[in-house]
Design a protein around this motif. Structure first.
Motif, PDB file in Angstrom:
ATOM      1  N   ALA A  52       0.819  -1.214   0.000  1.00 54.37           N
ATOM      2  CA  ALA A  52       0.000   0.000   0.000  1.00 54.37           C
ATOM      3  C   ALA A  52       0.853   1.265   0.000  1.00 54.37           C
ATOM      4  N   GLY A  53       2.162   1.111   0.146  1.00 44.98           N
ATOM      5  CA  GLY A  53       3.037   2.264   0.150  1.00 44.98           C
ATOM      6  C   GLY A  53       3.151   2.944   1.497  1.00 44.98           C
ATOM      7  N   LEU A  54       2.650   2.306   2.549  1.00 44.61           N
ATOM      8  CA  LEU A  54       2.740   2.867   3.898  1.00 44.61           C
ATOM      9  C   LEU A  54       4.034   2.409   4.557  1.00 44.61           C
ATOM     10  N   PRO A  55       4.550   3.197   5.473  1.00 43.49           N
ATOM     11  CA  PRO A  55       5.788   2.779   6.146  1.00 43.49           C
ATOM     12  C   PRO A  55       5.528   1.577   7.044  1.00 43.49           C
ATOM     13  N   THR A  56       6.511   0.704   7.108  1.00 46.30           N
ATOM     14  CA  THR A  56       6.381  -0.488   7.942  1.00 46.30           C
ATOM     15  C   THR A  56       7.202  -0.384   9.210  1.00 46.30           C
ATOM     16  N   GLY A  57       7.680   0.793   9.517  1.00 49.48           N
ATOM     17  CA  GLY A  57       8.481   0.967  10.727  1.00 49.48           C
ATOM     18  C   GLY A  57       9.902   0.501  10.499  1.00 49.48           C
ATOM     19  N   PRO A  58      10.703   0.569  11.530  1.00 51.91           N
ATOM     20  CA  PRO A  58      12.090   0.110  11.398  1.00 51.91           C
ATOM     21  C   PRO A  58      12.151  -1.375  11.072  1.00 51.91           C
ATOM     22  N   ARG A  59      13.025  -1.740  10.168  1.00 49.17           N
ATOM     23  CA  ARG A  59      13.143  -3.151   9.773  1.00 49.17           C
ATOM     24  C   ARG A  59      13.627  -4.033  10.911  1.00 49.17           C
ATOM     25  N   TRP A  60      14.411  -3.468  11.821  1.00 49.14           N
ATOM     26  CA  TRP A  60      14.963  -4.291  12.894  1.00 49.14           C
ATOM     27  C   TRP A  60      13.866  -4.820  13.814  1.00 49.14           C
ATOM     28  N   ILE A  61      12.742  -4.119  13.901  1.00 49.36           N
ATOM     29  CA  ILE A  61      11.642  -4.613  14.735  1.00 49.36           C
ATOM     30  C   ILE A  61      11.071  -5.895  14.138  1.00 49.36           C
ATOM     31  N   PHE A  62      10.824  -5.876  12.837  1.00 46.76           N
ATOM     32  CA  PHE A  62      10.274  -7.049  12.162  1.00 46.76           C
ATOM     33  C   PHE A  62      11.247  -8.222  12.238  1.00 46.76           C
ATOM     34  N   TRP A  63      12.482  -8.002  11.792  1.00 47.39           N
ATOM     35  CA  TRP A  63      13.454  -9.087  11.747  1.00 47.39           C
ATOM     36  C   TRP A  63      13.865  -9.534  13.148  1.00 47.39           C
ATOM     37  N   GLY A  64      13.893  -8.617  14.104  1.00 43.24           N
ATOM     38  CA  GLY A  64      14.204  -8.998  15.477  1.00 43.24           C
ATOM     39  C   GLY A  64      13.153  -9.934  16.053  1.00 43.24           C
ATOM     40  N   ALA A  65      11.887  -9.651  15.767  1.00 42.22           N
ATOM     41  CA  ALA A  65      10.810 -10.522  16.255  1.00 42.22           C
ATOM     42  C   ALA A  65      10.875 -11.896  15.603  1.00 42.22           C
ATOM     43  N   VAL A  66      11.164 -11.922  14.302  1.00 44.01           N
ATOM     44  CA  VAL A  66      11.267 -13.214  13.612  1.00 44.01           C
ATOM     45  C   VAL A  66      12.451 -14.011  14.163  1.00 44.01           C
ATOM     46  N   LEU A  67      13.589 -13.355  14.351  1.00 45.13           N
ATOM     47  CA  LEU A  67      14.755 -14.058  14.892  1.00 45.13           C
ATOM     48  C   LEU A  67      14.521 -14.533  16.319  1.00 45.13           C
ATOM     49  N   TYR A  68      13.810 -13.746  17.107  1.00 39.84           N
ATOM     50  CA  TYR A  68      13.527 -14.156  18.481  1.00 39.84           C
ATOM     51  C   TYR A  68      12.706 -15.440  18.503  1.00 39.84           C
ATOM     52  N   LEU A  69      11.798 -15.592  17.542  1.00 42.57           N
ATOM     53  CA  LEU A  69      11.005 -16.817  17.467  1.00 42.57           C
ATOM     54  C   LEU A  69      11.858 -18.002  17.043  1.00 42.57           C
ATOM     55  N   VAL A  70      12.761 -17.772  16.098  1.00 43.86           N
ATOM     56  CA  VAL A  70      13.525 -18.874  15.516  1.00 43.86           C
ATOM     57  C   VAL A  70      14.715 -19.294  16.385  1.00 43.86           C
ATOM     58  N   LEU A  71      15.419 -18.335  16.964  1.00 40.31           N
ATOM     59  CA  LEU A  71      16.623 -18.656  17.722  1.00 40.31           C
ATOM     60  C   LEU A  71      16.286 -19.366  19.038  1.00 40.31           C
ATOM     61  N   PRO A  72      17.150 -20.234  19.488  1.00 43.60           N
ATOM     62  CA  PRO A  72      16.846 -21.002  20.702  1.00 43.60           C
ATOM     63  C   PRO A  72      17.036 -20.217  22.004  1.00 43.60           C
ATOM     64  N   ALA A  73      17.710 -19.077  21.977  1.00 41.38           N
ATOM     65  CA  ALA A  73      17.933 -18.306  23.203  1.00 41.38           C
ATOM     66  C   ALA A  73      16.684 -17.473  23.504  1.00 41.38           C
TER      67      ALA A  73
END
Length: 108
Positions: A39-60
């Protein structure tokens, strides 16, 4: 012996249900980010998205992996952040009109 087996089965079923919930929230997060970008709207900082995905995937984690409640919380915060950044953009900002020039606003 039967009681131990029953407890293990119930724990495994509960862990599977919570994992399914975490995956459902992850899918919703990815879809929301994709729709906002389309839609062309901002999605916020990318680190928030990727940080949440990594937090789910990583075992720590803060909690052991069979308990995905902390993962779900991080994903929900990221989803809220994405929607919040889109809301401020769509509600607060007005698109510039192509028929007006900034100099016209100050003309007598």
């Amino acid at each position: 012996m039967e009681t131990t087996t029953l407890v293990l089965v119930v724990a495994a079923v509960l862990a599977a249900l919570v994992l399914a919930g975490a995956v459902a929230v992850l899918v919703r997060l990815v879809r929301t980010r994709r729709e906002l970008a389309r839609a062309g709207l901002p999605t916020g900082p990318r680190w928030i998205f990727w940080g949440a995905v990594l937090y789910l995937v990583l075992p720590a984690d803060l909690l052991p992996d069979p308990v995905y409640l902390d993962d779900i919380g991080v994903l929900l915060l990221a989803l809220r952040s994405l929607r919040g950044s889109a809301g401020t953009r769509s509600l607060g900002a007005t698109p510039p009109r192509s028929d007006r020039h900034p100099a016209d606003d100050y003309a007598p």
